[in-house]
Write a protein that holds these residues in place. Structure first.
Motif, short mmCIF file in Angstrom:
data_model
loop_
_atom_site.label_atom_id
_atom_site.label_comp_id
_atom_site.label_asym_id
_atom_site.label_seq_id
_atom_site.Cartn_x
_atom_site.Cartn_y
_atom_site.Cartn_z
N ARG A 306 0.80 -1.22 0.00
CA ARG A 306 0.00 0.00 0.00
C ARG A 306 0.83 1.27 0.00
N LYS A 307 2.15 1.11 0.04
CA LYS A 307 3.09 2.23 -0.05
C LYS A 307 2.84 3.27 1.04
N ILE A 308 2.61 2.80 2.27
CA ILE A 308 2.41 3.72 3.39
C ILE A 308 3.56 3.55 4.38
N VAL A 309 3.85 4.61 5.10
CA VAL A 309 4.93 4.59 6.07
C VAL A 309 4.52 3.73 7.26
N LEU A 310 5.48 3.01 7.82
CA LEU A 310 5.19 2.16 8.96
C LEU A 310 4.72 2.99 10.15
N GLY A 311 3.70 2.48 10.84
CA GLY A 311 3.25 3.13 12.06
C GLY A 311 4.10 2.73 13.25
N SER A 312 3.88 3.40 14.37
CA SER A 312 4.68 3.12 15.56
C SER A 312 4.48 1.69 16.05
N THR A 313 3.24 1.16 15.95
CA THR A 313 2.99 -0.21 16.38
C THR A 313 3.68 -1.22 15.46
N ASP A 314 3.78 -0.91 14.18
CA ASP A 314 4.51 -1.79 13.25
C ASP A 314 6.00 -1.84 13.61
N ILE A 315 6.55 -0.69 13.95
CA ILE A 315 7.97 -0.63 14.32
C ILE A 315 8.21 -1.42 15.61
N VAL A 316 7.31 -1.23 16.57
CA VAL A 316 7.44 -1.99 17.83
C VAL A 316 7.33 -3.49 17.56
N GLN A 317 6.46 -3.87 16.62
CA GLN A 317 6.31 -5.28 16.27
C GLN A 317 7.60 -5.85 15.71
N VAL A 318 8.28 -5.10 14.84
CA VAL A 318 9.55 -5.56 14.26
C VAL A 318 10.60 -5.73 15.35
N VAL A 319 10.73 -4.73 16.21
CA VAL A 319 11.73 -4.79 17.29
C VAL A 319 11.42 -5.94 18.24
N LEU A 320 10.14 -6.11 18.57
CA LEU A 320 9.75 -7.19 19.47
C LEU A 320 10.03 -8.55 18.85
#
Length: 471
Positions: A306-320
């Motif tokens: 969808r070519k959208i910037v990652l949200g904060s929860t997506d970033i937390v999901q990656v780090v987790l």
């Protein structure tokens, strides 16, 4: 496109148009109120009425739908009507709470009725199971009949129907042995698939959550304790694939993240309680990798498709997920009486590669890069602590801190300087609490002098910036 898909598309378009229409009405009300206020201040209140009358109000929730009614009630104070709290409470009780309470009470009544029949031996065991299934089918039929006009109410009835069928199947297997384990398994899988499909048609996340709970509960409800964890995790992986697809298609991120929490809880619980490293290591590695890649894909799906910037929860999901993979590696490859040096090194390389790839291929994802850099920094600090000891660890931590602070000054990256200061603070805390007992007098002197000089240099830098800003 079949009839149900077309109906779903039309419903989505109507909701979107109604939302835009309602937003326009609310803006018109605000403009009208502002104009009326200005006319009153100018001494010409009568000019506002007539030509600039506020728009008509909707008469009921049926006209605009639940969502539009909620938005309309939110603007009631601006129109001189009753406050939001009164309308909102009544709306919540009448359109939300009563449905849920009703279906719970109904299922409780059905359960009590069946229990009474069992206690009094009024009907045979087969009749009890058939009666429970019949109750679930009745709820299903009613929900489908009411779906067109009362979508939310129908969804509640449908959820109750599926819950009734789930537990009836469980009872037929466990308490009466009317069903074989394989038959109960396939019935529950069919119920889960049907529930997920209906959640798409209903466009209700509540139904999807019920299907999710049922899907993960099936192995526990029908398990015969064979210990085949490869089959169990293969089933979980299949369910997760469907959940990730559903979460992406309907933008139900809560469903995906709940599935991630359940999956990793089951996996780590198995590693802690029942894992045999000699016989099950390959199974553990394969499924840890599969779960990691699947939920990483779920986090980046919006970015890729969808070519959208990652949200904060997506970033937390990656780090987790990186942290969960590291914990899994430590548990899958246990080391007796030594530190997990190899696991830490591999995860450090992986996360650092993630950070470099993000910086190179996704320059707009600055927050993701920063979090991945900080995570790789933490792994580097752990690796230094596992690999060396004594004053070597302290000096290496100081070196890393100096390099980060210098880079932060050159690149004008405040977050890097903050990380550097925090690392210096951690090194000082380690020196005071742990190293003061183990270090020799000379080592303590060197450590304190070096850290003190670095802190003074950092303080001078910030004093210089503060002076420049004042000028």
């Amino acid at each position: 496109m079949n009839l149900d898909q077309r109906m779903d598309q039309l419903e989505q378009e109507i909701r979107q148009l109604a939302k835009e229409h309602n937003d326009t009405r609310q803006r018109l009300v605000r403009l009208y109120d502002e104009l009326r206020l200005l006319r009153t201040q100018a001494g010409n209140p009568s000019q506002t009425a007539g030509a600039f009358a506020p728009p008509d109000v909707p008469e009921s929730a049926d006209e605009w739908g639940d969502l539009q009614q909620e938005r309309y009630l939110a603007t009631a104070p601006a129109r001189g009507q009753q406050p939001l709290a009164q309308h909102g409470l009544e709306h919540f009780i009448g359109l939300r709470l009563i449905h849920l309470a009703g279906i719970i009470v109904l299922l409780t009544g059905i359960s009590l009725g069946i229990k009474y029949a069992i206690d009094k031996d009024l009907i045979s065991p087969l009749a009890r199971i058939m009666l429970a299934y019949f109750a679930g089918i009745i709820l299903l039929v009613i929900s489908l009949r009411l779906k067109a006009r009362y979508n939310f109410f129908s969804a509640i009835l449908f959820s109750g129907s599926m819950a009734c069928c789930y537990f009836t199947t469980y009872g037929a297997l466990v308490y009466y042995q009317f069903l074989a384990t394989s038959a109960a398994f396939f019935i529950m899988v069919a119920l889960t698939v049907f529930t997920v499909v209906q959640s798409i048609y209903y466009n209700r996340i509540e139904i999807a959550l019920i299907g999710l709970v049922g899907a993960y509960g099936i192995p526990f409800l029908v398990s015969n304790n064979t210990g085949r964890m490869d089959l169990f995790f293969a089933y979980v992986l299949l369910i997760n694939t469907a959940v990730v697809f559903l979460g992406f298609r309907k933008n139900w991120q809560l469903v995906t993240r709940l599935a991630m929490v359940i999956t990793w809880t089951l996996y780590l619980g198995w590693l802690l309680l029942d894992y045999n490293s000699a016989a099950q290591q390959l199974t553990a590695v394969l499924f840890a990798s599969a779960f990691y890649l699947l939920f990483i894909l779920a986090a980046f799906a919006g970015k890729f498709f969808r070519k959208i910037v990652l949200g904060s929860t997506d970033i937390v999901q990656v780090v987790l997920l990186n942290g969960l993979l590291y914990l899994s590696a430590v548990l899958v490859f246990p080391v007796n009486d030594s530190e997990p040096l190899v696991q830490t090194a591999i995860l450090l390389i992986l996360v650092a590669a993630w950070a470099v790839l993000t910086r190179w291929k996704m320059p707009d994802e600055r927050q993701l890069f920063r979090f991945l850099f900080i995570q790789s920094l933490c792994l580097l600090i752990l690796y230094i602590g596992f690999r060396w000891d004594g004053i070597t660890v302290t000096l290496l931590w100081i070196t890393v801190s100096v390099l980060m602070f210098s880079t932060g000054v050159i690149k004008r990256a405040g977050w890097l300087r903050v990380c550097s200061v925090l690392l210096i603070g951690g090194t000082l805390l380690k020196l005071i609490t742990l190293d003061a007992v183990r270090f020799t007098t000379g080592q303590r002197i060197v450590s304190f002098i070096v850290i003190g000089i670095l802190l003074l240099i950092g303080s001078f830098y910030y004093q210089r910036i503060n002076t420049a800003l004042k000028k």
